[in-house]
Design an enzyme around this catalytic site. Sequence first.
Site, PDB file in Angstrom:
ATOM      1  N   HIS A 159     133.514-115.950  46.143  1.00 30.79           N
ATOM      2  CA  HIS A 159     134.241-115.754  44.902  1.00 30.79           C
ATOM      3  C   HIS A 159     135.377-116.759  44.904  1.00 30.79           C
ATOM      4  O   HIS A 159     136.119-116.834  45.877  1.00 30.79           O
ATOM      5  CB  HIS A 159     134.889-114.383  44.853  1.00 30.79           C
ATOM      6  CG  HIS A 159     133.923-113.255  44.791  1.00 30.79           C
ATOM      7  ND1 HIS A 159     132.849-113.248  43.947  1.00 30.79           N
ATOM      8  CD2 HIS A 159     133.886-112.083  45.450  1.00 30.79           C
ATOM      9  CE1 HIS A 159     132.197-112.111  44.099  1.00 30.79           C
ATOM     10  NE2 HIS A 159     132.807-111.397  45.017  1.00 30.79           N
ATOM     11  N   ASP A 164     127.468-115.946  41.026  1.00 24.03           N
ATOM     12  CA  ASP A 164     128.420-116.997  40.619  1.00 24.03           C
ATOM     13  C   ASP A 164     128.815-116.889  39.156  1.00 24.03           C
ATOM     14  O   ASP A 164     129.114-117.889  38.509  1.00 24.03           O
ATOM     15  CB  ASP A 164     127.839-118.407  40.872  1.00 24.03           C
ATOM     16  CG  ASP A 164     127.375-118.581  42.293  1.00 24.03           C
ATOM     17  OD1 ASP A 164     128.104-118.168  43.199  1.00 24.03           O
ATOM     18  OD2 ASP A 164     126.273-119.125  42.489  1.00 24.03           O
TER      19      ASP A 164
HETATM   20  P1  GDP Z   1     131.689-115.238  41.569  1.00 23.27           P
HETATM   21  O1  GDP Z   1     131.042-115.339  42.901  1.00 23.27           O
HETATM   22  O2  GDP Z   1     130.888-114.436  40.597  1.00 23.27           O
HETATM   23  O3  GDP Z   1     133.113-114.782  41.639  1.00 23.27           O
HETATM   24  O4  GDP Z   1     131.725-116.697  40.935  1.00 23.27           O
HETATM   25  P2  GDP Z   1     132.257-118.064  41.599  1.00 23.27           P
HETATM   26  O5  GDP Z   1     133.628-117.881  42.073  1.00 23.27           O
HETATM   27  O6  GDP Z   1     131.259-118.625  42.526  1.00 23.27           O
HETATM   28  O7  GDP Z   1     132.199-118.996  40.340  1.00 23.27           O
HETATM   29  C1  GDP Z   1     133.096-118.969  39.347  1.00 23.27           C
HETATM   30  C2  GDP Z   1     133.773-120.342  39.269  1.00 23.27           C
HETATM   31  O8  GDP Z   1     134.154-120.591  37.952  1.00 23.27           O
HETATM   32  C3  GDP Z   1     135.058-120.425  40.079  1.00 23.27           C
HETATM   33  O9  GDP Z   1     135.257-121.746  40.531  1.00 23.27           O
HETATM   34  C4  GDP Z   1     136.131-120.053  39.063  1.00 23.27           C
HETATM   35  O10 GDP Z   1     137.413-120.564  39.348  1.00 23.27           O
HETATM   36  C5  GDP Z   1     135.563-120.678  37.835  1.00 23.27           C
HETATM   37  N1  GDP Z   1     135.872-119.965  36.590  1.00 23.27           N
HETATM   38  C6  GDP Z   1     135.882-118.624  36.413  1.00 23.27           C
HETATM   39  N2  GDP Z   1     136.115-118.331  35.132  1.00 23.27           N
HETATM   40  C7  GDP Z   1     136.232-119.526  34.482  1.00 23.27           C
HETATM   41  C8  GDP Z   1     136.421-119.892  33.114  1.00 23.27           C
HETATM   42  O11 GDP Z   1     136.541-119.059  32.225  1.00 23.27           O
HETATM   43  N3  GDP Z   1     136.450-121.237  32.832  1.00 23.27           N
HETATM   44  C9  GDP Z   1     136.317-122.196  33.779  1.00 23.27           C
HETATM   45  N4  GDP Z   1     136.358-123.478  33.400  1.00 23.27           N
HETATM   46  N5  GDP Z   1     136.120-121.883  35.085  1.00 23.27           N
HETATM   47  C10 GDP Z   1     136.071-120.577  35.421  1.00 23.27           C
END
Ligand code: GDP
Length: 425
Positions: free
Chosen positions: A41, A13
């Site tokens: 994701h 995440d």
């Molecule tokens: P992944 O599985 O590694 O892709 O991660 P997730 O998708 O579970 O978690 C990332 C979350 O953080 C998602 O809801 C994204 O939209 C959000 N997100 C990603 N980058 C940023 C950021 O720079 N700032 C904020 N506020 N949210 C972010």
Amino acid sequence: MENCAVVGVNWGDEGKGRMVDLLTEHYDIVVRYQGGGNAGHTVVNEKGKFALHLLPSGIFRDGVVNILGNGVALDPENLWREISELKAKGVAVTPENLKISERASLLMPWHRDLDALEEARLADKKYGSTKQGIAAFYADKYQKKTILAGELFYPDELYSHLADILEWKNLTLTGVYGAEPYTMDMLKEWVQTWCEQIKPFICDTVEYLHDAGEQGKSILFEAQLGALRDLDFGICPYTTSSNTLARYAPVGSGAVSAEINKIIGVVKAYSTCVGEGPFVCEMFGPEADRLREAGAEYGAKTGRPRRVGPLDLVATRYGAMLQDVDCIAVTKLDVLSYLEKIPVCTHYAVKGQKTDKFPFPALLAQAEPVITEVEGWNCDISAIRRWDDLPPQAKRYIEMIEAAVGRPVGYISVGPERDSIIIKD
Ligand code: GDP
């Protein structure tokens, strides 16, 4: 053109999906090489907000070919649901832009049952599984008791193979767990309802990737979860059941001869962890609630509140070493903007000894975090797009990560949108 892997340095995440979504414009092919639909994701782009579970994050870019490699846990039911959801929102998913390895093994309906049955048996010692059947699936894969996706093209052999596995699996379901057995009719219905839908996407991706390499096409390898969840090197037994490391990408993707020229390790600006197991720097109470709310830290698949804590430099250094990262992408820096002082875990204390080495799993439960506070920037940074424009405290935070981990930061994200990114030279 160079190949690149985008991998998680922490517990998952970290925001890998947003990094892949950003970078796919530079690559011809995006491949998922391990894991299943157990995590998610989240991608926000001009087409909307999407929670991807199994599909590669390149699915939104025209001209990008997305591959589900042999190493993934291919769940036909959930995959077809995910494809249908995307199509309903106007995203094209066709055999041209999605290819499924004929050598990927199928996650069977009983894998989900067995996952839930085992978690129930473990009761208060449960592993915190998402109950998507991933552990049961990989256990069977390594016992050679699953079906390869390509077998769907050979019904006679398929049903004879299924009958053998069914007989064996029912012994476990009924004998060990006292659960209901499956029947051949149930399996036939499952094949008809779900597997037939994904059949048009199944092909020889090893040959495809080999030819693509010969033609100079570039590959982006997309990982699921993070280094600390790696089956071999993570926080055993609270890991996932596959290898999350970049170096596993050529095997799990089927791009067997591909070199990985760049490894981008994604690090969240603070720590989160879903499920059970030791999480040394965990915060509790109102402080934790505030961070969880600021970062909207709820599981993409399960909606479970994530456990949260400060940036853990001990775990991050270990994760970056395991992933052998060339460059770090720090995500969600904007989330820390509400803090005047930012806590950071610099060391652990294990049996009274201060250490910066990530402990062996058996010792993790005894580790205590050593926390330092650094100056926060305490202002909105979400509209900033240039390194030079970041407040000095935010720059120092990033430089602290570089110094502690010994690897450069190349990207900093300050919002979930595709363009909320600062590229640092
Ligand atoms: P992944 O599985 O590694 O892709 O991660 P997730 O998708 O579970 O978690 C990332 C979350 O953080 C998602 O809801 C994204 O939209 C959000 N997100 C990603 N980058 C940023 C950021 O720079 N700032 C904020 N506020 N949210 C972010």
